[in-house]
Motif scaffolding. Sequence first.
Motif, mmCIF file in Angstrom:
data_model
loop_
_atom_site.group_PDB
_atom_site.id
_atom_site.type_symbol
_atom_site.label_atom_id
_atom_site.label_comp_id
_atom_site.label_asym_id
_atom_site.label_seq_id
_atom_site.Cartn_x
_atom_site.Cartn_y
_atom_site.Cartn_z
ATOM 1 N N PRO A 60 -13.724 38.429 42.819
ATOM 2 C CA PRO A 60 -13.475 37.379 42.380
ATOM 3 C C PRO A 60 -12.074 36.985 41.728
ATOM 4 C CG PRO A 60 -15.228 38.303 41.212
ATOM 5 C CD PRO A 60 -14.489 39.338 42.222
ATOM 6 N N ALA A 61 -11.352 35.947 41.990
ATOM 7 C CA ALA A 61 -10.303 35.536 41.480
ATOM 8 C C ALA A 61 -10.440 34.431 40.156
ATOM 9 C CB ALA A 61 -9.455 35.074 42.567
ATOM 10 N N VAL A 62 -11.137 33.740 40.481
ATOM 11 C CA VAL A 62 -11.321 32.393 39.307
ATOM 12 C C VAL A 62 -12.935 32.354 39.099
ATOM 13 C CG1 VAL A 62 -10.878 30.143 38.727
ATOM 14 C CG2 VAL A 62 -9.298 31.295 39.921
ATOM 15 N N THR A 63 -13.201 32.588 37.670
ATOM 16 C CA THR A 63 -14.635 32.599 37.330
ATOM 17 C C THR A 63 -14.837 31.431 36.469
ATOM 18 O OG1 THR A 63 -14.258 34.172 35.662
ATOM 19 C CG2 THR A 63 -14.732 35.033 38.008
ATOM 20 N N ARG A 64 -16.125 31.368 36.262
ATOM 21 C CA ARG A 64 -16.610 30.183 35.220
ATOM 22 C C ARG A 64 -17.750 30.647 34.688
ATOM 23 N NH1 ARG A 64 -20.418 25.964 35.935
ATOM 24 N NH2 ARG A 64 -19.750 24.070 34.825
ATOM 25 N N LEU A 67 -12.831 26.291 27.838
ATOM 26 C CA LEU A 67 -11.952 27.212 27.644
ATOM 27 C C LEU A 67 -11.230 27.743 28.963
ATOM 28 C CD1 LEU A 67 -10.725 28.931 25.180
ATOM 29 C CD2 LEU A 67 -12.247 30.592 25.835
ATOM 30 N N VAL A 68 -9.892 27.676 29.309
ATOM 31 C CA VAL A 68 -9.447 28.354 30.445
ATOM 32 C C VAL A 68 -8.438 29.455 29.972
ATOM 33 C CG1 VAL A 68 -8.219 27.967 32.447
ATOM 34 C CG2 VAL A 68 -9.428 26.093 31.257
ATOM 35 N N VAL A 87 -16.999 36.293 25.946
ATOM 36 C CA VAL A 87 -16.917 34.834 26.194
ATOM 37 C C VAL A 87 -16.417 34.674 27.751
ATOM 38 C CG1 VAL A 87 -14.544 34.790 25.560
ATOM 39 C CG2 VAL A 87 -15.780 32.711 25.302
ATOM 40 N N LEU A 88 -15.798 35.435 28.397
ATOM 41 C CA LEU A 88 -15.566 35.130 29.830
ATOM 42 C C LEU A 88 -16.807 35.765 30.528
ATOM 43 C CD1 LEU A 88 -11.926 36.079 29.840
ATOM 44 C CD2 LEU A 88 -12.746 33.784 29.785
ATOM 45 N N GLY A 89 -17.637 36.390 30.074
ATOM 46 C CA GLY A 89 -18.692 37.194 30.942
ATOM 47 C C GLY A 89 -18.126 38.086 32.201
ATOM 48 N N LEU A 90 -17.245 38.776 31.761
ATOM 49 C CA LEU A 90 -16.689 39.540 32.814
ATOM 50 C C LEU A 90 -16.004 40.880 32.086
ATOM 51 C CD1 LEU A 90 -13.226 38.931 32.832
ATOM 52 C CD2 LEU A 90 -13.965 36.895 34.023
ATOM 53 N N THR A 91 -15.964 41.747 33.370
ATOM 54 C CA THR A 91 -15.019 42.797 32.869
ATOM 55 C C THR A 91 -13.892 42.963 33.780
ATOM 56 O OG1 THR A 91 -16.221 44.542 33.845
ATOM 57 C CG2 THR A 91 -16.430 44.174 31.520
ATOM 58 N N VAL A 92 -12.745 43.658 33.454
ATOM 59 C CA VAL A 92 -11.633 43.849 34.723
ATOM 60 C C VAL A 92 -11.556 45.502 34.534
ATOM 61 C CG1 VAL A 92 -9.040 43.545 35.205
ATOM 62 C CG2 VAL A 92 -10.419 41.662 34.169
ATOM 63 N N ILE A 125 -21.502 29.503 28.945
ATOM 64 C CA ILE A 125 -21.990 30.265 27.281
ATOM 65 C C ILE A 125 -22.145 29.374 26.354
ATOM 66 C CG2 ILE A 125 -19.428 30.441 26.948
ATOM 67 C CD1 ILE A 125 -20.384 33.106 25.266
ATOM 68 N N GLY A 126 -23.517 29.409 25.527
ATOM 69 C CA GLY A 126 -23.824 28.313 25.042
ATOM 70 C C GLY A 126 -23.797 26.928 25.397
ATOM 71 N N ASP A 127 -23.377 26.165 24.642
ATOM 72 C CA ASP A 127 -23.146 24.540 25.095
ATOM 73 C C ASP A 127 -21.742 24.414 25.832
ATOM 74 O OD1 ASP A 127 -25.438 23.944 23.864
ATOM 75 O OD2 ASP A 127 -24.386 23.440 22.023
ATOM 76 N N GLY A 128 -20.775 25.567 25.978
ATOM 77 C CA GLY A 128 -19.606 25.242 26.637
ATOM 78 C C GLY A 128 -19.534 26.197 27.822
ATOM 79 N N THR A 129 -18.209 26.211 28.394
ATOM 80 C CA THR A 129 -17.828 26.846 29.682
ATOM 81 C C THR A 129 -16.495 27.803 29.209
ATOM 82 O OG1 THR A 129 -18.446 25.032 30.582
ATOM 83 C CG2 THR A 129 -17.507 26.294 31.964
ATOM 84 N N ALA A 130 -16.562 28.831 29.599
ATOM 85 C CA ALA A 130 -15.177 29.711 29.891
ATOM 86 C C ALA A 130 -14.718 29.946 31.116
ATOM 87 C CB ALA A 130 -15.395 30.934 28.837
ATOM 88 N N TRP A 131 -13.584 29.467 31.345
ATOM 89 C CA TRP A 131 -12.924 29.888 32.997
ATOM 90 C C TRP A 131 -11.821 30.904 32.756
ATOM 91 C CZ3 TRP A 131 -13.539 27.203 37.620
ATOM 92 C CH2 TRP A 131 -14.522 25.869 37.518
ATOM 93 N N TYR A 132 -11.757 31.796 33.781
ATOM 94 C CA TYR A 132 -10.919 32.872 33.620
ATOM 95 C C TYR A 132 -9.976 32.783 35.201
ATOM 96 C CZ TYR A 132 -8.725 37.436 33.597
ATOM 97 O OH TYR A 132 -7.979 38.763 33.320
ATOM 98 N N VAL A 133 -8.778 32.837 35.195
ATOM 99 C CA VAL A 133 -7.860 32.630 36.031
ATOM 100 C C VAL A 133 -7.127 34.268 36.480
ATOM 101 C CG1 VAL A 133 -6.011 31.422 37.346
ATOM 102 C CG2 VAL A 133 -7.510 30.426 35.700
#
Length: 683
Positions: free
Chosen positions: A568-572, A485-486, A512-517, A575-583
């Motif tokens: 952080p500007a872009v994170t990864r 996911l991006v 899902v993104l593993g972060l807060t803003v 989670i589970g078997d997948g990945t969630a990116w945040y821009v």
Amino acid sequence: MPETTDRGARRLAFGGDYNPEQWPQSVWEEDVRLMREAGVTMVSLGIFSWALLEPEPGVHDFGWLDRILDLLHENGVRADLGTPTVSPPAWFYRAHPDALPVTREGVRFAFGSRAAICHSNPAYREAAARITTALARRYAGHPALAMWHVHNEYGVPVSACWCDTCAAHFRRWLGDRYGTVEAVNDAWGTAFWGLAYRSLDEIDPPRLTPTAGNPAHQLDYRRFADDTLRENFRAERDILHRLAPGIPVTTNFMTALSQCDTVDYWAWGREVDLVTNDHYLITDGRRTHVNLAMAADLTRSVAGGAPWLLLEHSTSGVSWQPRNPAKSPGEMARNSLAHVARGSEGAMFFQWRQSRKGAEKFHSAMLPHAGTDSRVWREVVELGASVASLASVRGTRTVPDAAMLWDWQSWWAQTLEWRPSEDHDARERADAFYETLYDRHLTVDFAHPEADLSRYPLVVVPALYLASEETGRNLRAYAEGGGTLVVSYFSGIVDEHDAVHPGAYPGVLRDVLGLTVEEWSPLGEGETVGITGPGGASLTGDVWSEFVVPRGAETVWTYADGPAAGRPAVTRHRIGDGTAWYVSTRLDAPALDTVLGAAFEDAGIDPRGELPRDVELVRREGDGGTHLFAVNHTGHDAKVPLEAPGTELLTGERADGHLAVPAGTVRVVRLDDRGGPGSGLGA
Ligand code: GLA
Ligand code: ZN
């Protein structure tokens, strides 16, 4: 010779809007002769003919339409027959002036164009039902009838009306949706600024206010207006279904995000028997073929992946932009066949014969003012033959590589007043993400945020400000299940009433993104920020920055300067078997490409880097075989690798190993049937 009398077109559709009522009958004979020369299979007819079909209230004149339908049938041309309800006659408005719509500012439109309709107006609804019934009764059994074309482009140019009839209708709609005024007050947050209502009767449309109006009120009015249009479509559709069973009913959409933003096509796609779309190139300095591909992908997605039909585009220039360039040689065919590659069952135009009179006389047509001794006509005839050679494509489905989430309602919410930055533009983000995927030669499905995403290795989320809790669960399940996911900034923030989800941003996407803003810090006009990433690489962002706090996600790119320097500007997030990116900032297409490149690796996507820029490769698969469409938008000859040998359908030549695609042309290879799946594009 007639070849369509079985009512089931065996070929892809080719033709256009046909307005024979503009011409003396002597011209009609020439029309059908030239239609045969061009290989026309279907025309859209009668879309604006109400005043001719019902010259006096209740008095019908079907004679001319009988004759033209018979003539078309004799010449093997089928009809996409319009209900003329987008253009009520002058006499109707004299009797019912209140059927003219009122703007938000309180100005009533006048008669003298088209689509000036208050869709809540009971007299309009009755009159529309009467003319639709009369047409259905008369033509249900006509052998030329292929399908019904209801109205025209619901949602443009009038998307909503703010009159008193609409106000009463809106109150009924609110009653159905909320039950009580207390529920409305709660949903809309009317406690703020003292906007509470004691009863539904006190609620008006969100008319002009001195400063920002209640956002939830405005959002619901857009939903109400869209629902109202759909009520009227359904009323006509149901009449047609009842009186002409078995004939498909459509209404022409305008899915391009720049062309109609006022209706929720996810909802409309469920109502029609066949999704049809109109698409026009917009001259705004951007790559028009990318916008076209995006609109076609969105149309197919609205159709649930099923084939759809391009009902209108232009042979050359349009006439409603400030400057209307002619198409270059070959551009029309590239446009048409690019739509077919992405799922259209043919290519139709506005319009067959260029008008001499009226508002659109400078809009190009299949048969231009210049006549048959013209480039446009020669290209039309050539395209007709090309379309005819693609019959095996019918019923096959375009194969997607990735998905992009899109929701009209979220877009609406992002255009309301008083947001963090007026430079943020949800559509621009969708365009940029799409363009990045397009340039990697990936075919994109659009998906509703609550749709099942499990079939896609990669899902990108450009700007999904309004997102339900269900969306949050859906995206989490998708990533946990192995997806990549991006997500771009300003996503997951509010619920359907524009109320901020409880807790820190980004609301339903925190997990899902593993972060807060913690806070947003939009940038000034023209201001940029640097971000640095793997190997010391640097990229530039603008418009937006924010204070991201990782809570499980790893930081991949970091702000080098600006308000969020060091953060952080872009994170990864694994989670589970997948990945969630945040821009968290606005990256232009090349910068996005760098970031998405890493996500492609997570997703196991091979982004076909060996193919030249602006050469499209799209597959359609199904009973008719596997078809590989190569569209060369460049001025250079290109070569495309083929995994299996096949036959190029436009030239009839064999192709093996590589497919040559001359500059500016399209090639369509039907791969040899090897008795199983797996044939196709070489690795
Ligand atoms: C729209 C309409 C057509 C015509 C074309 C070209 O798509 O549906 O009737 O006006 O635009 O301008
Ligand atoms: Zn109204």
